[in-house]
Design an enzyme around this catalytic site. Structure first.
Site, PDB file in Angstrom:
ATOM      1  CG  ASP A  17      -2.120   1.054   1.197  1.00 49.14           C
ATOM      2  OD1 ASP A  17      -2.176   1.534   0.028  1.00 49.14           O
ATOM      3  OD2 ASP A  17      -2.719   1.287   2.224  1.00 49.14           O
ATOM      4  CD  GLU A  95      -8.854   6.137  -5.142  1.00 50.99           C
ATOM      5  OE1 GLU A  95     -10.078   6.440  -4.399  1.00 50.99           O
ATOM      6  OE2 GLU A  95      -7.810   5.528  -4.472  1.00 50.99           O
ATOM      7  CE  LYS A 131      -7.440   1.986  -3.727  1.00 49.15           C
ATOM      8  NZ  LYS A 131      -6.140   2.203  -3.241  1.00 49.15           N
ATOM      9  CB  THR A 155     -11.387   1.890  -2.869  1.00 50.95           C
ATOM     10  OG1 THR A 155     -10.340   2.196  -1.858  1.00 50.95           O
ATOM     11  CG2 THR A 155     -11.438   3.046  -3.634  1.00 50.95           C
ATOM     12  CG  PHE A 177     -10.577   1.642   3.879  1.00 48.91           C
ATOM     13  CD1 PHE A 177     -10.580   0.951   2.417  1.00 48.91           C
ATOM     14  CD2 PHE A 177      -9.955   3.044   3.522  1.00 48.91           C
ATOM     15  CE1 PHE A 177      -9.909   1.520   1.418  1.00 48.91           C
ATOM     16  CE2 PHE A 177      -9.530   3.490   2.365  1.00 48.91           C
ATOM     17  CZ  PHE A 177      -9.366   2.584   1.288  1.00 48.91           C
TER      18      PHE A 177
END
Length: 315
Positions: A17, A95, A131, A155, A177
Site C-alpha cells: 500500500d 484510482e 480503483k 475502494t 478499510f
C-alpha cells in the site's frame, strides 16, 4: 521459525500500500496499490519529482490551463503505476479522481482515459486495476467496466451493503478499510476493548469473506487501511491484504506464529438477494459509521488530489 511476513504470504497475497519504489523492492509484494494520498506523499519526496516534471511536460504538448494540470495528474499516476508494474509481478491499482465518485459516466470515461495513458506508455493494461470509490454510482460504473473487460478495485468499503452490491456488479476486487472502521468505533466508544478479534474492522472483513466464499462470488476481498499488525494477523488467510511499508517492516522483523484465521469453508449466515438502489441507499443511511467514513474518505482523497494538482501547478 520464519518471519511473520513470510508466514503470511503462504496463504494470503500481500499487496504493498504505497507508491514508494524502494519499499516495493525491499518487501517484494505480489501487487501494489496507490491512491491520491499515497501519490501525494510520493511526489513530495525530492527523488520522485522528476516524474512530476515529465508529466507536466507531456501534458503541455496536449492542452493548456486547468485541463493541462488535470491531465498531468493522470499522467503522473500512470507513470508511478508503470514503475510499480516493473517491480511487482501482479496488479497495480490506479484510482479514478474521487471528485467523480457520484458520476457514473464520468468515472467510466476516466477509467478508459487512464488505460489509454498506460497503453501509450507500452504497459500491459491487463495488469491495471481501476480503483473506484464504492458509491452506488461508482459500483454501477464498475459493472459496465467489468462487462467491457476492465477489472476494477472498489475502494472505501465500510458496509455490508457496499460489499454485496460490488459482488453483484461483478467487481474483480473490493477493499474494505479495516483501520478506518476501528477509528470510528474507538471514537464512539473510547472505553471499549477492540483488541484482537474484537476489532470491528476485522469482524467486518471476516463477515464479507465468508459471505463471498459461501455463495461463490468470485470477487476478491482485500483488507486495507490497517492501524496495527494484529489486525493483519487476525485476517491471515484473507484473499489479499494491502499493507503499508511500516507494517510490512514490523511483520518482517517479527517471528511469532501466524496461523491461518480465515477459511473458505466457514458458512455465512446471510443468504444472497439482489440489492436495489433504494435498498442500498437506505442501508447506507442506517449505517452511520459507513456513511460517515465513506463521505470522509471521498473528501480526503479529493482534497489530496487537489493538493497534488496545486503542486503540479506550482512547478
Amino acid at each position: 521459525m520464519s518471519d511473520q511476513l513470510s508466514q503470511l504470504k503462504q496463504f494470503t497475497t500481500v499487496v504493498a500500500d504505497t507508491g514508494d519504489f524502494a519499499a516495493i523492492q525491499l518487501y517484494q509484494p505480489q501487487d501494489a496499490t496507490t491512491n491520491p494520498s499515497l501519490i501525494l506523499k510520493t511526489i513530495e519526496q525530492a527523488q520522485y519529482r522528476h516524474l512530476a516534471a515529465e508529466a507536466l511536460q507531456w501534458a503541455a504538448t496536449t492542452t493548456d490551463g486547468d485541463a493541462r494540470i488535470t491531465l498531468a495528474a493522470d499522467k503522473l499516476a500512470v507513470l508511478i503505476g508503470q514503475q510499480l508494474m516493473a517491480q511487482v509481478p501482479g496488479y497495480v491499482s490506479t484510482e479514478v479522481d474521487a471528485r467523480l465518485s457520484f458520476d457514473t459516466m464520468a468515472t467510466i470515461e476516466k477509467a478508459h482515459q487512464l488505460l489509454e495513458l498506460y497503453q501509450a506508455q507500452g504497459s500491459d493494461t491487463s495488469r491495471v486495476l481501476i480503483k473506484i470509490a464504492a458509491t452506488w454510482e461508482g459500483i454501477q460504473a464498475a459493472r459496465v467496466l467489468e462487462q467491457q473487460g476492465v477489472r476494477c478495485n472498489l475502494t472505501l468499503i465500510f458496509s455490508f451493503a457496499q460489499a454485496r452490491a460490488c459482488a453483484e456488479a461483478g467487481s474483480y476486487l473490493i477493499s474494505p478499510f479495516v483501520g478506518r472502521i476501528l477509528d470510528w468505533y474507538k471514537k464512539q466508544q473510547p472505553a471499549q476493548d477492540f483488541s484482537g478479534d474484537q476489532d470491528p474492522g476485522v469482524q467486518f472483513v471476516r463477515r464479507v469473506y465468508h459471505y463471498f466464499k459461501t455463495h461463490r462470488y468470485p470477487t476478491i476481498v482485500m483488507g486495507a487501511s490497517f492501524r496495527n499488525s494484529e489486525e493483519i494477523r487476525q485476517l491471515a488467510g484473507c484473499d489479499r491484504l494491502t499493507i503499508s511499508p511500516a507494517l510490512l517492516q514490523e511483520l518482517a522483523d517479527s517471528t511469532g506464529p501466524v496461523p491461518r484465521r480465515l477459511h473458505a469453508e466457514v458458512p455465512a449466515e446471510e443468504t444472497p438477494s439482489t440489492l436495489t438502489e433504494a435498498q442500498f441507499r437506505w442501508q447506507m443511511l442506517e449505517d452511520q459509521m459507513a456513511s460517515d467514513k465513506l463521505q470522509e474518505g471521498i473528501r480526503q482523497f479529493a482534497a489530496d488530489q487537489q493538493k497534488l494538482e496545486d503542486i503540479l501547478r506550482g512547478l
